[in-house]
Each structure stands twice: as structure tokens, then as C-alpha cells.
Design a protein around this motif. Structure first.
Motif, PDB file in Angstrom:
ATOM      1  N   SER A   2      70.191   8.183 -54.085  1.00 46.16           N
ATOM      2  CA  SER A   2      68.883   8.061 -53.442  1.00 46.16           C
ATOM      3  C   SER A   2      67.803   7.813 -54.494  1.00 46.16           C
ATOM      4  O   SER A   2      67.984   8.100 -55.683  1.00 46.16           O
ATOM      5  CB  SER A   2      68.556   9.340 -52.666  1.00 46.16           C
ATOM      6  OG  SER A   2      68.230  10.397 -53.553  1.00 46.16           O
ATOM      7  N   TRP A   3      66.665   7.274 -54.031  1.00 43.26           N
ATOM      8  CA  TRP A   3      65.549   7.045 -54.946  1.00 43.26           C
ATOM      9  C   TRP A   3      65.061   8.358 -55.541  1.00 43.26           C
ATOM     10  O   TRP A   3      64.693   8.413 -56.715  1.00 43.26           O
ATOM     11  CB  TRP A   3      64.406   6.307 -54.250  1.00 43.26           C
ATOM     12  CG  TRP A   3      64.727   4.874 -54.039  1.00 43.26           C
ATOM     13  CD1 TRP A   3      64.888   4.225 -52.850  1.00 43.26           C
ATOM     14  CD2 TRP A   3      64.962   3.895 -55.048  1.00 43.26           C
ATOM     15  NE1 TRP A   3      65.205   2.908 -53.064  1.00 43.26           N
ATOM     16  CE2 TRP A   3      65.253   2.679 -54.412  1.00 43.26           C
ATOM     17  CE3 TRP A   3      64.958   3.930 -56.442  1.00 43.26           C
ATOM     18  CZ2 TRP A   3      65.538   1.513 -55.110  1.00 43.26           C
ATOM     19  CZ3 TRP A   3      65.237   2.766 -57.139  1.00 43.26           C
ATOM     20  CH2 TRP A   3      65.522   1.577 -56.473  1.00 43.26           C
ATOM     21  N   MET A  49      66.660  -2.328 -61.974  1.00 46.44           N
ATOM     22  CA  MET A  49      65.830  -2.180 -60.776  1.00 46.44           C
ATOM     23  C   MET A  49      64.938  -3.393 -60.551  1.00 46.44           C
ATOM     24  O   MET A  49      64.860  -3.901 -59.428  1.00 46.44           O
ATOM     25  CB  MET A  49      64.984  -0.901 -60.864  1.00 46.44           C
ATOM     26  CG  MET A  49      65.761   0.366 -60.615  1.00 46.44           C
ATOM     27  SD  MET A  49      64.688   1.834 -60.537  1.00 46.44           S
ATOM     28  CE  MET A  49      64.406   2.156 -62.268  1.00 46.44           C
ATOM     29  N   ALA A  60      64.039  -1.469 -51.747  1.00 52.84           N
ATOM     30  CA  ALA A  60      63.024  -0.583 -52.317  1.00 52.84           C
ATOM     31  C   ALA A  60      62.772   0.655 -51.466  1.00 52.84           C
ATOM     32  O   ALA A  60      62.042   1.546 -51.870  1.00 52.84           O
ATOM     33  CB  ALA A  60      61.726  -1.350 -52.520  1.00 52.84           C
ATOM     34  N   GLY A  61      63.352   0.713 -50.297  1.00 48.19           N
ATOM     35  CA  GLY A  61      63.189   1.878 -49.442  1.00 48.19           C
ATOM     36  C   GLY A  61      61.946   1.825 -48.584  1.00 48.19           C
ATOM     37  O   GLY A  61      61.464   2.849 -48.115  1.00 48.19           O
ATOM     38  N   PRO A  81      59.531   4.165 -52.172  1.00 52.65           N
ATOM     39  CA  PRO A  81      60.217   5.048 -53.127  1.00 52.65           C
ATOM     40  C   PRO A  81      60.810   4.286 -54.311  1.00 52.65           C
ATOM     41  O   PRO A  81      60.718   4.735 -55.453  1.00 52.65           O
ATOM     42  CB  PRO A  81      61.318   5.697 -52.279  1.00 52.65           C
ATOM     43  CG  PRO A  81      60.812   5.631 -50.876  1.00 52.65           C
ATOM     44  CD  PRO A  81      60.020   4.360 -50.795  1.00 52.65           C
ATOM     45  N   GLY A  82      61.377   3.115 -54.045  1.00 51.92           N
ATOM     46  CA  GLY A  82      61.942   2.323 -55.136  1.00 51.92           C
ATOM     47  C   GLY A  82      60.879   1.797 -56.078  1.00 51.92           C
ATOM     48  O   GLY A  82      61.047   1.805 -57.299  1.00 51.92           O
ATOM     49  N   THR A  85      59.611   4.661 -58.216  1.00 53.00           N
ATOM     50  CA  THR A  85      60.625   5.009 -59.220  1.00 53.00           C
ATOM     51  C   THR A  85      60.664   3.953 -60.315  1.00 53.00           C
ATOM     52  O   THR A  85      60.768   4.285 -61.500  1.00 53.00           O
ATOM     53  CB  THR A  85      62.008   5.161 -58.558  1.00 53.00           C
ATOM     54  OG1 THR A  85      61.928   6.179 -57.557  1.00 53.00           O
ATOM     55  CG2 THR A  85      63.073   5.541 -59.565  1.00 53.00           C
TER      56      THR A  85
END
Length: 149
Positions: A2-3, A49, A60-61, A81-82, A85
Motif C-alpha cells: 500500500s502507499w 514511481m 497513484a491511488g 496517496p501515490g 509518497t
């Protein structure tokens, strides 16, 4: 993964590099370890990424999109989230690299570890502030060393 887990992993990885930089002996093997196992691996994670985002192979969520040309575009990049991150990993990699440079520079200029740690901490927490503070403090010794050569 998960992110959130990737975010935590990057944080802990960078923190290990910072702890090593602040408290372990500064022999060439440890400095190389911090550079390659710390900074380079964070750079590799960032590279994977960003390529994944640009090619669409990593989700990227969230809605994604955005660009680097406008404030609104950058805000949209970090609004997932992506993306957050990705940005955080970028900060972690560059701040650790700057911290490594500060430590090496301070060692070369004869500053003891006790003096260095506050600058390293500032760089960890608020990167450019720590770098600016170090640049100000190092100036007198840098000039003296340059005259002595």
C-alpha cells in the motif's frame, strides 16, 4: 504494498541513514553505505514511481493527473496517496544527500560531531533551513582554509 506502507518504509529507511550519519563513525565504508544504500535506494524508489506514474503503469491511488508547470498542476500531483509518497520520497532522498554533504564538509573543516548534529537535525526536519544555517556557519572556516592553501 500500500502507499501508506511504502511511505512508512521510505521514512524508516531514511531515518536509518540519518541515525548512521549522526552517530556512526565516518569511515569510507559507512559513508558509502549511507550514499548507496540510503540515498541511492531512495532515488531508485522515486525513479520507479515517477516512471510508473508517467507511463500509467502505477496507480497513484486517486484521480491523478497534474503537471509541474503550474501551482494547480503540482497540487493535483500531490493530491493522491501515490503522489504524496512520490513527493515525500523526493524530499527524503535529497535531504539525506544534503545531510551527507554537510557531515563530510563539517568533518573536512574540523567541526566536531557535537556541533554538526543540530545542522543535521535541521536538515532532516526542514531541509533548506538546515542547509542555509550550515552555509552561514561554515563560511569563516571555508575562507580560512582557502587562504591557507
Amino acid at each position: 504494498m500500500s502507499w501508506n506502507n511504502l511511505f512508512l518504509l521510505a521514512n524508516y529507511w531514511a531515518l536509518a541513514g540519518w541515525i548512521a550519519l549522526a552517530f556512526l563513525p565516518r569511515n569510507p565504508k559507512i559513508l558509502a553505505f549511507i550514499l548507496y544504500a540510503g540515498v541511492a535506494l531512495l532515488c531508485l524508489a522515486y525513479t520507479i514511481m515517477i516512471i510508473g506514474f508517467l507511463t500509467g503503469s502505477i496507480d497513484a491511488g486517486g484521480p491523478g493527473g497534474g503537471d509541474f508547470t503550474t501551482l494547480a498542476g503540482v497540487m493535483k500531483l500531490f493530491d493522491t496517496p501515490g503522489g504524496a509518497t512520490l513527493g515525500w520520497t523526493h524530499y527524503l532522498a535529497f535531504d539525506l544527500f544534503v545531510g551527507l554533504w554537510i557531515a563530510r564538509d563539517a568533518d573536512n573543516k574540523g567541526f566536531g560531531r557535537f556541533v554538526q548534529v543540530p545542522f543535521l537535525f535541521l536538515t532532516l526536519m526542514v531541509g533548506p533551513v538546515g542547509l542555509l544555517a550550515w552555509l552561514i556557519v561554515r563560511e569563516r572556516r571555508a575562507r580560512a582554509q582557502a587562504k591557507g592553501k
